[in-house]
Design an enzyme around this catalytic site. Structure first.
Site, short mmCIF file in Angstrom:
data_model
loop_
_atom_site.label_atom_id
_atom_site.label_comp_id
_atom_site.label_asym_id
_atom_site.label_seq_id
_atom_site.Cartn_x
_atom_site.Cartn_y
_atom_site.Cartn_z
CB SER A 34 -0.90 0.01 1.14
OG SER A 34 -2.00 0.94 0.89
CG ASN A 35 -0.65 4.64 -1.28
OD1 ASN A 35 -1.18 5.21 -0.43
ND2 ASN A 35 -1.18 3.94 -2.13
#
Ligand code: CTP
Ligand code: CA
Length: 224
Positions: free
Chosen positions: A33-34
């Site tokens: 993810s980020n």
């Protein structure tokens, strides 16, 4: 109450907002993810509602409280986000693509937890590109006002101009996430608003709610 205020600038408009960072599963317990917190997208949804719009918020899980009076749809991956946004796009007046969409995902999500192998000191994940949701939908616009977001760490204007044109956007909200107080996670942001055939406008460092007001006001002024 808002629905009865016919003088509000987005009264009668359907606004679709995406928020949060997508999660691309590696195995049942791990994902890529980020750093997106979802705050900018949530602020866009909240302010669009305050301006009279009928708002749908499609978001990945976040730590935030769902905005009142907004239809909420939860997604995890870029593929799920694509499905949900595509389903709503035809009946939307404005798309606000604030989600941080993963550009790549694991080629295959394995169905059992990957075990540590004795003696194995490295592990390579094979990734494949996700669909560019914004580009795909903007290519099939039938009057929707389409707003993209861009987080850059260098060459902000050049990169942003390119994205505005290549994705055929009506507006691009660009932020330089290498600056303190800008972009990911915080409650403040400073953005440059780009629109076709006009000079980019940079805001001051403002709260994400104030940024959302500036973006939506600029969009309304350009006919959204
Ligand atoms: N976006 C999207 N689908 C993707 C990747 C990005 O819809 N697979 C959208 C984002 O939601 C954002 C805009 O495209 O509104 C710009 O995202 P950004 O990551 O800045 O641009 P990219 O085109 O992915 O280019 P790069 O990451 O290489 O800068
Ligand atoms: Ca990207």
């Amino acid at each position: 109450l808002i629905d009865q205020q016919t003088d509000l600038p987005l009264h009668g408009k359907k606004v679709l907002v995406t928020a949060g960072g997508t999660r691309e599963m590696i195995d049942p317990v791990r994902y890529i993810s980020n750093r997106s917190s979802g705050k900018m997208g949530y602020a866009m949804a909240t302010v669009a509602r305050e301006l009279g719009a009928e708002v749908t918020l499609i978001s990945t899980p976040t730590a935030l409280t769902q905005p009142a009076g907004v239809q909420y749809i939860e997604v995890l991956s870029a593929a799920e986000l694509l499905t949900q946004v595509t389903a709503k796009f035809a009946t939307t007046d404005m798309l606000v693509m604030a989600a941080a969409v993963s550009d790549y995902r694991p080629v295959k999500a394995v169905d059992q937890k990957i075990k540590k192998q004795p003696g194995q000191t490295g592990l390579t994940l094979e990734l494949t590109e996700t669909a560019d949701i914004l580009k795909q939908l903007a290519a099939q616009k039938t009057g929707q006002f389409v707003i993209g977001f861009a987080a850059e760490t260098q060459h902000l204007l050049a990169n942003a101009e390119k994205k505005l044109a290549e994705k055929k956007l009506d507006m691009l909200v660009a932020n330089d996430v290498s600056q303190p107080g800008v972009g990911f996670n915080g409650d403040t942001n400073q953005v440059t608003l780009l629109t076709p055939n006009s000079t980019p406008v940079t805001t001051n460092l403002l709260s994400k709610t104030e940024i959302a007001h500036s973006v939506l006001t600029a969009a309304i002024n350009r006919g959204a």
